[in-house]
Scaffold this motif. Structure first.
Motif, short mmCIF file in Angstrom:
data_model
loop_
_atom_site.label_atom_id
_atom_site.label_comp_id
_atom_site.label_asym_id
_atom_site.label_seq_id
_atom_site.Cartn_x
_atom_site.Cartn_y
_atom_site.Cartn_z
N VAL A 13 0.84 -1.07 0.07
CA VAL A 13 0.17 0.01 0.03
C VAL A 13 0.89 1.12 0.18
CG1 VAL A 13 -1.82 1.24 1.35
CG2 VAL A 13 -1.92 -1.07 1.11
N SER A 14 1.93 1.31 0.69
CA SER A 14 2.58 2.31 0.96
C SER A 14 3.58 2.75 -0.41
CB SER A 14 3.82 2.15 1.92
OG SER A 14 3.07 2.39 3.38
N GLN A 15 4.05 1.52 -0.86
CA GLN A 15 4.70 1.68 -2.20
C GLN A 15 4.02 2.42 -3.42
OE1 GLN A 15 6.36 -2.19 -2.79
NE2 GLN A 15 8.33 -1.83 -1.84
N GLN A 16 2.69 1.92 -3.44
CA GLN A 16 1.72 2.28 -4.56
C GLN A 16 1.49 3.72 -4.09
OE1 GLN A 16 -2.16 0.50 -4.65
NE2 GLN A 16 -2.27 0.54 -6.67
N TYR A 17 1.02 4.10 -2.91
CA TYR A 17 0.97 5.54 -2.69
C TYR A 17 2.19 6.43 -2.95
CZ TYR A 17 0.01 9.57 -0.10
OH TYR A 17 -0.36 10.95 0.69
N ASN A 18 3.37 5.88 -2.57
CA ASN A 18 4.43 7.03 -2.85
C ASN A 18 4.58 6.86 -4.25
OD1 ASN A 18 5.04 7.14 -0.16
ND2 ASN A 18 6.45 5.51 -0.09
N GLN A 19 4.27 6.01 -5.26
CA GLN A 19 4.39 6.18 -6.55
C GLN A 19 3.67 7.11 -7.20
OE1 GLN A 19 3.90 2.27 -8.01
NE2 GLN A 19 5.99 1.49 -7.62
N GLN A 20 2.16 7.07 -6.67
CA GLN A 20 1.23 8.33 -7.05
C GLN A 20 1.58 9.60 -6.61
OE1 GLN A 20 -2.34 6.70 -5.24
NE2 GLN A 20 -2.58 5.07 -6.79
N VAL A 21 1.94 9.53 -5.42
CA VAL A 21 2.54 10.98 -4.61
C VAL A 21 3.84 11.52 -5.37
CG1 VAL A 21 3.20 12.27 -2.65
CG2 VAL A 21 1.31 10.86 -2.54
N GLU A 22 4.72 10.74 -5.63
CA GLU A 22 5.80 11.22 -6.27
C GLU A 22 5.81 11.60 -7.73
OE1 GLU A 22 8.69 7.92 -5.88
OE2 GLU A 22 8.77 8.25 -3.60
N SER A 23 4.65 11.24 -8.53
CA SER A 23 4.38 11.55 -9.55
C SER A 23 4.14 13.03 -9.80
CB SER A 23 3.48 10.66 -10.62
OG SER A 23 2.17 10.97 -9.75
N HIS A 24 3.79 13.77 -8.71
CA HIS A 24 3.07 15.04 -8.78
C HIS A 24 4.44 15.75 -7.87
CE1 HIS A 24 -0.89 13.88 -9.65
NE2 HIS A 24 -0.73 12.81 -8.59
N MET A 25 4.79 16.56 -9.11
CA MET A 25 6.37 17.44 -8.79
C MET A 25 6.04 18.56 -7.63
SD MET A 25 8.17 15.80 -10.45
CE MET A 25 9.73 16.72 -10.49
N ASP A 26 4.66 19.04 -7.52
CA ASP A 26 4.60 19.99 -6.15
C ASP A 26 4.20 19.45 -4.78
OD1 ASP A 26 2.04 19.24 -6.96
OD2 ASP A 26 1.47 21.23 -6.75
N THR A 27 4.39 18.11 -4.59
CA THR A 27 4.27 17.63 -3.34
C THR A 27 5.54 17.50 -2.57
OG1 THR A 27 2.41 16.24 -3.88
CG2 THR A 27 3.71 15.32 -1.94
N GLU A 28 5.74 18.03 -1.33
CA GLU A 28 6.89 18.12 -0.62
C GLU A 28 6.79 17.21 0.71
OE1 GLU A 28 8.30 22.03 0.41
OE2 GLU A 28 7.15 22.96 -1.41
N PHE A 29 7.78 16.32 0.71
CA PHE A 29 8.06 15.40 1.96
C PHE A 29 8.78 16.39 2.99
CE2 PHE A 29 7.20 12.49 -1.19
CZ PHE A 29 6.27 11.80 -0.83
N VAL A 30 8.24 16.20 4.46
CA VAL A 30 8.81 16.91 5.34
C VAL A 30 9.47 15.67 6.31
CG1 VAL A 30 8.56 17.92 7.61
CG2 VAL A 30 6.99 18.61 5.53
N TYR A 31 10.81 15.74 6.86
CA TYR A 31 11.37 14.97 7.37
C TYR A 31 12.09 15.36 8.64
CZ TYR A 31 11.90 12.69 2.98
OH TYR A 31 11.65 11.82 1.71
#
Length: 114
Positions: A64-82
């Motif tokens: 589920v996480s891998q599929q979600y990450n692939q979808q989110v990463e395809s959108h260039m204006d999403t930023e991850f916070v670490y």
């Protein structure tokens, strides 16, 4: 995820044996209620998934996480916070206007979002 699940698991563990609850999970909350259903099936009357992640016997949390990450990463204006450092993985994400317009507000009139 263990820390994220902790409050619900503690609540369920302390619930009297004769009590049953209805769990509602939204978004990542689907993972929480899935885990609770596995651990405490006798204490849960119904689990409701509201636009939530829904892992199952043939679709585990990693998939589920891998599929979600692939979808989110395809959108260039999403930023991850670490917040805990890059090596520990993202703690949250900020969705940009493109991903919001494409995936969340695509049916709303254009003047309702930026």
């Amino acid at each position: 995820m263990a820390e994220y699940n902790e409050p619900l698991i503690a609540f369920m563990a302390n619930l009297p044996q004769e009590e049953r609850v209805v769990l509602v999970g939204h978004s990542m909350g689907g993972i929480n209620i899935s885990l609770a259903r596995e651990m405490f099936p006798q204490k849960i009357c119904v689990a409701v998934f509201v636009t939530a992640f829904m892992p199952g016997p043939n679709l585990d949390i990693v998939a589920v996480s891998q599929q979600y990450n692939q979808q989110v990463e395809s959108h260039m204006d999403t930023e991850f916070v670490y917040s805990n450092g890059q090596e520990k993985g993202p703690t949250s994400l900020l969705r940009g206007p493109k991903v919001l317009a494409t995936n969340f507000y695509q049916l709303s009139p254009a003047d309702f979002y930026i």
